[in-house]
Design a protein around this motif. Structure first.
Motif, PDB file in Angstrom:
ATOM      1  N   ARG A  83       0.829  -1.201   0.000  1.00 19.72           N
ATOM      2  CA  ARG A  83       0.000   0.000   0.000  1.00 19.72           C
ATOM      3  C   ARG A  83       0.867   1.255   0.000  1.00 19.72           C
ATOM      4  NH1 ARG A  83      -5.187   1.209   3.966  1.00 19.72           N
ATOM      5  NH2 ARG A  83      -5.951   3.036   2.815  1.00 19.72           N
ATOM      6  N   MET A  84       0.447   2.245  -0.780  1.00 22.23           N
ATOM      7  CA  MET A  84       1.109   3.542  -0.850  1.00 22.23           C
ATOM      8  C   MET A  84       0.117   4.620  -0.416  1.00 22.23           C
ATOM      9  SD  MET A  84       4.174   2.793  -1.903  1.00 22.23           S
ATOM     10  CE  MET A  84       4.833   4.382  -2.465  1.00 22.23           C
ATOM     11  N   PRO A  85       0.590   5.821  -0.133  1.00 23.56           N
ATOM     12  CA  PRO A  85      -0.346   6.900   0.217  1.00 23.56           C
ATOM     13  C   PRO A  85      -1.335   7.160  -0.913  1.00 23.56           C
ATOM     14  CG  PRO A  85       1.911   7.509   0.784  1.00 23.56           C
ATOM     15  CD  PRO A  85       2.008   6.248  -0.015  1.00 23.56           C
ATOM     16  N   ASP A  86      -2.585   7.423  -0.567  1.00 25.06           N
ATOM     17  CA  ASP A  86      -3.600   7.728  -1.582  1.00 25.06           C
ATOM     18  C   ASP A  86      -3.186   8.961  -2.377  1.00 25.06           C
ATOM     19  OD1 ASP A  86      -4.932   5.632  -0.519  1.00 25.06           O
ATOM     20  OD2 ASP A  86      -6.607   6.784   0.301  1.00 25.06           O
ATOM     21  N   PHE A  87      -3.648   9.022  -3.624  1.00 20.51           N
ATOM     22  CA  PHE A  87      -3.359  10.168  -4.485  1.00 20.51           C
ATOM     23  C   PHE A  87      -4.684  10.729  -4.984  1.00 20.51           C
ATOM     24  CE2 PHE A  87      -2.273  11.958  -8.735  1.00 20.51           C
ATOM     25  CZ  PHE A  87      -1.468  12.993  -8.286  1.00 20.51           C
ATOM     26  N   GLY A  88      -4.978  11.974  -4.596  1.00 24.58           N
ATOM     27  CA  GLY A  88      -6.245  12.583  -5.002  1.00 24.58           C
ATOM     28  C   GLY A  88      -7.440  11.831  -4.457  1.00 24.58           C
ATOM     29  N   GLY A  89      -7.274  11.216  -3.296  1.00 20.84           N
ATOM     30  CA  GLY A  89      -8.365  10.441  -2.714  1.00 20.84           C
ATOM     31  C   GLY A  89      -8.528   9.056  -3.293  1.00 20.84           C
ATOM     32  N   LEU A 104       3.235  -3.147  -6.907  1.00 18.04           N
ATOM     33  CA  LEU A 104       3.406  -4.591  -7.049  1.00 18.04           C
ATOM     34  C   LEU A 104       4.884  -4.905  -7.239  1.00 18.04           C
ATOM     35  CD1 LEU A 104       0.491  -5.636  -9.442  1.00 18.04           C
ATOM     36  CD2 LEU A 104       0.717  -6.162  -7.017  1.00 18.04           C
ATOM     37  N   ASP A 105       5.393  -5.766  -6.404  1.00 14.91           N
ATOM     38  CA  ASP A 105       6.772  -6.232  -6.540  1.00 14.91           C
ATOM     39  C   ASP A 105       6.758  -7.483  -7.397  1.00 14.91           C
ATOM     40  OD1 ASP A 105       9.370  -7.040  -6.326  1.00 14.91           O
ATOM     41  OD2 ASP A 105       9.475  -6.894  -4.138  1.00 14.91           O
ATOM     42  N   LEU A 106       7.158  -7.345  -8.651  1.00 13.84           N
ATOM     43  CA  LEU A 106       7.149  -8.467  -9.593  1.00 13.84           C
ATOM     44  C   LEU A 106       8.544  -9.019  -9.852  1.00 13.84           C
ATOM     45  CD1 LEU A 106       4.570  -7.070 -12.196  1.00 13.84           C
ATOM     46  CD2 LEU A 106       4.154  -8.389 -10.109  1.00 13.84           C
ATOM     47  N   ARG A 107       9.486  -8.658  -9.014  1.00 23.33           N
ATOM     48  CA  ARG A 107      10.866  -9.112  -9.210  1.00 23.33           C
ATOM     49  C   ARG A 107      10.994 -10.609  -8.909  1.00 23.33           C
ATOM     50  NH1 ARG A 107      13.681  -4.580  -5.478  1.00 23.33           N
ATOM     51  NH2 ARG A 107      11.910  -5.254  -4.184  1.00 23.33           N
ATOM     52  N   VAL A 108      11.679 -11.286  -9.801  1.00 22.51           N
ATOM     53  CA  VAL A 108      11.991 -12.705  -9.631  1.00 22.51           C
ATOM     54  C   VAL A 108      13.490 -12.859  -9.861  1.00 22.51           C
ATOM     55  CG1 VAL A 108      11.616 -15.054 -10.442  1.00 22.51           C
ATOM     56  CG2 VAL A 108       9.708 -13.427 -10.428  1.00 22.51           C
ATOM     57  N   GLY A 109      14.181 -13.396  -8.886  1.00 24.74           N
ATOM     58  CA  GLY A 109      15.627 -13.520  -9.015  1.00 24.74           C
ATOM     59  C   GLY A 109      16.291 -12.152  -9.038  1.00 24.74           C
ATOM     60  N   ALA A 110      17.069 -11.901 -10.082  1.00 26.79           N
ATOM     61  CA  ALA A 110      17.798 -10.633 -10.201  1.00 26.79           C
ATOM     62  C   ALA A 110      17.045  -9.599 -11.034  1.00 26.79           C
ATOM     63  CB  ALA A 110      19.172 -10.895 -10.828  1.00 26.79           C
ATOM     64  N   THR A 114       8.486   0.244  -2.280  1.00 19.46           N
ATOM     65  CA  THR A 114       7.854   1.447  -1.705  1.00 19.46           C
ATOM     66  C   THR A 114       8.852   2.580  -1.514  1.00 19.46           C
ATOM     67  OG1 THR A 114       8.233   0.702   0.578  1.00 19.46           O
ATOM     68  CG2 THR A 114       6.182   0.010  -0.485  1.00 19.46           C
ATOM     69  N   GLU A 115      10.147   2.285  -1.620  1.00 17.66           N
ATOM     70  CA  GLU A 115      11.187   3.286  -1.383  1.00 17.66           C
ATOM     71  C   GLU A 115      11.757   3.872  -2.665  1.00 17.66           C
ATOM     72  OE1 GLU A 115      14.061   1.366   1.040  1.00 17.66           O
ATOM     73  OE2 GLU A 115      12.724   1.107   2.750  1.00 17.66           O
ATOM     74  N   VAL A 116      11.155   3.547  -3.795  1.00 13.16           N
ATOM     75  CA  VAL A 116      11.629   4.079  -5.073  1.00 13.16           C
ATOM     76  C   VAL A 116      10.781   5.292  -5.438  1.00 13.16           C
ATOM     77  CG1 VAL A 116      12.050   3.577  -7.511  1.00 13.16           C
ATOM     78  CG2 VAL A 116      12.311   1.770  -5.791  1.00 13.16           C
ATOM     79  N   PRO A 117      11.364   6.499  -5.476  1.00 12.12           N
ATOM     80  CA  PRO A 117      10.574   7.694  -5.782  1.00 12.12           C
ATOM     81  C   PRO A 117      10.212   7.771  -7.264  1.00 12.12           C
ATOM     82  CG  PRO A 117      12.880   8.280  -5.542  1.00 12.12           C
ATOM     83  CD  PRO A 117      12.781   6.820  -5.203  1.00 12.12           C
ATOM     84  N   LEU A 118       8.953   8.076  -7.542  1.00  8.48           N
ATOM     85  CA  LEU A 118       8.487   8.245  -8.919  1.00  8.48           C
ATOM     86  C   LEU A 118       7.825   9.601  -9.053  1.00  8.48           C
ATOM     87  CD1 LEU A 118       6.817   4.752  -9.592  1.00  8.48           C
ATOM     88  CD2 LEU A 118       9.122   5.489 -10.233  1.00  8.48           C
ATOM     89  N   GLU A 119       8.050  10.231 -10.191  1.00  9.52           N
ATOM     90  CA  GLU A 119       7.401  11.509 -10.449  1.00  9.52           C
ATOM     91  C   GLU A 119       5.932  11.277 -10.771  1.00  9.52           C
ATOM     92  OE1 GLU A 119       9.382  13.664 -13.468  1.00  9.52           O
ATOM     93  OE2 GLU A 119      11.295  13.804 -12.391  1.00  9.52           O
ATOM     94  N   ARG A 120       5.088  12.110 -10.200  1.00  7.59           N
ATOM     95  CA  ARG A 120       3.656  11.997 -10.440  1.00  7.59           C
ATOM     96  C   ARG A 120       3.293  12.557 -11.809  1.00  7.59           C
ATOM     97  NH1 ARG A 120       0.638   8.290  -8.074  1.00  7.59           N
ATOM     98  NH2 ARG A 120       1.042   8.164  -5.846  1.00  7.59           N
TER      99      ARG A 120
END
Length: 216
Positions: A157-163, A169-175, A203-209
């Motif tokens: 879960r991440m903070p809501d955006f605009g309500g 989703l962490d879809l990483r498998v292996g490397a 959750t710690e990767v910053p993305l531009e909105r």
């Protein structure tokens, strides 16, 4: 019948042995009774109930099955993407070269061609599943994602955006580095793919909105 007469010292010693053995038996029985009393005195609340133990075992089994189903899905998508990726570049894609400027670990990392192909598949299946359906809460979004074979342990879960609810989703498998951000849009969702470094939570990767949300 001829009786056997024991000398007085031997008779006294024999009787003493009987007394000692009887005393030892009494102490042993007392110790057993005390231990049983102590065990029964332990509060029932401090002992896990069979029902609670069964529920915990069921939860662990369900989590393992969900992860196994996801890995099967990820492997199927990878197999479908492999011919397209190899046909496009003519060789097995190599991992991106490390950035010599040593970026911050939480910054997004580039996706390989295979990961970009898998990302499009995941984005399409999620967008179709949420199209025309109200997604007003995190619980609704989580339920639909788990129904799509994404384990609850990979949904963050991440903070809501605009309500509207937002999850990653962490879809990483292996490397691998593939991750998705899913944002509710009322009667649909917006799905963005990004690369998450290894050993860093998605959750710690910053993305531009994105200011302008898609209308369809």
């Amino acid at each position: 019948m001829r009786s056997i007469l024991l000398p007085k010292p031997l008779l006294t010693a024999a009787l003493g042995s009987v007394v000692v053995l009887a005393a030892v038996g009494t102490q042993s029985a007392h110790a057993t009774t005390t231990a049983s009393a102590r065990a029964s005195a332990v509060p029932a609340a401090s002992r896990p109930s069979p029902a609670r133990t069964a529920r915990a075992a069921t939860a662990v089994t369900s989590a393992r099955k969900a992860e196994a189903r996801f890995l099967e899905l990820a492997d199927l998508i990878a197999q479908r993407c492999e011919p397209n990726v190899l046909g496009a570049v003519g060789q097995v894609p190599s991992a991106p070269a490390p950035d010599r400027t040593l970026p911050v670990l939480s910054d997004p990392v580039p996706l390989t061609p295979a990961e970009e192909c898998a990302a499009r598949t995941h984005q399409l299946r999620i967008s179709r599943a949420f199209s025309g359906r109200e997604t007003a809460t995190y619980a609704q979004m989580r339920d639909r994602l788990t129904a799509l074979t994404y384990p609850g342990a990979r949904i963050h879960r991440m903070p809501d955006f605009g309500g509207e609810p937002v999850v990653r989703l962490d879809l990483r498998v292996g490397a691998e580095h593939l991750a998705l951000e899913v944002t509710g849009l009322g009667n649909g969702v917006m799905v963005r793919a990004f690369g998450a470094p290894q050993f860093v939570s998605v959750t710690e990767v910053p993305l531009e909105r994105e200011v302008d949300w898609p209308t369809s």
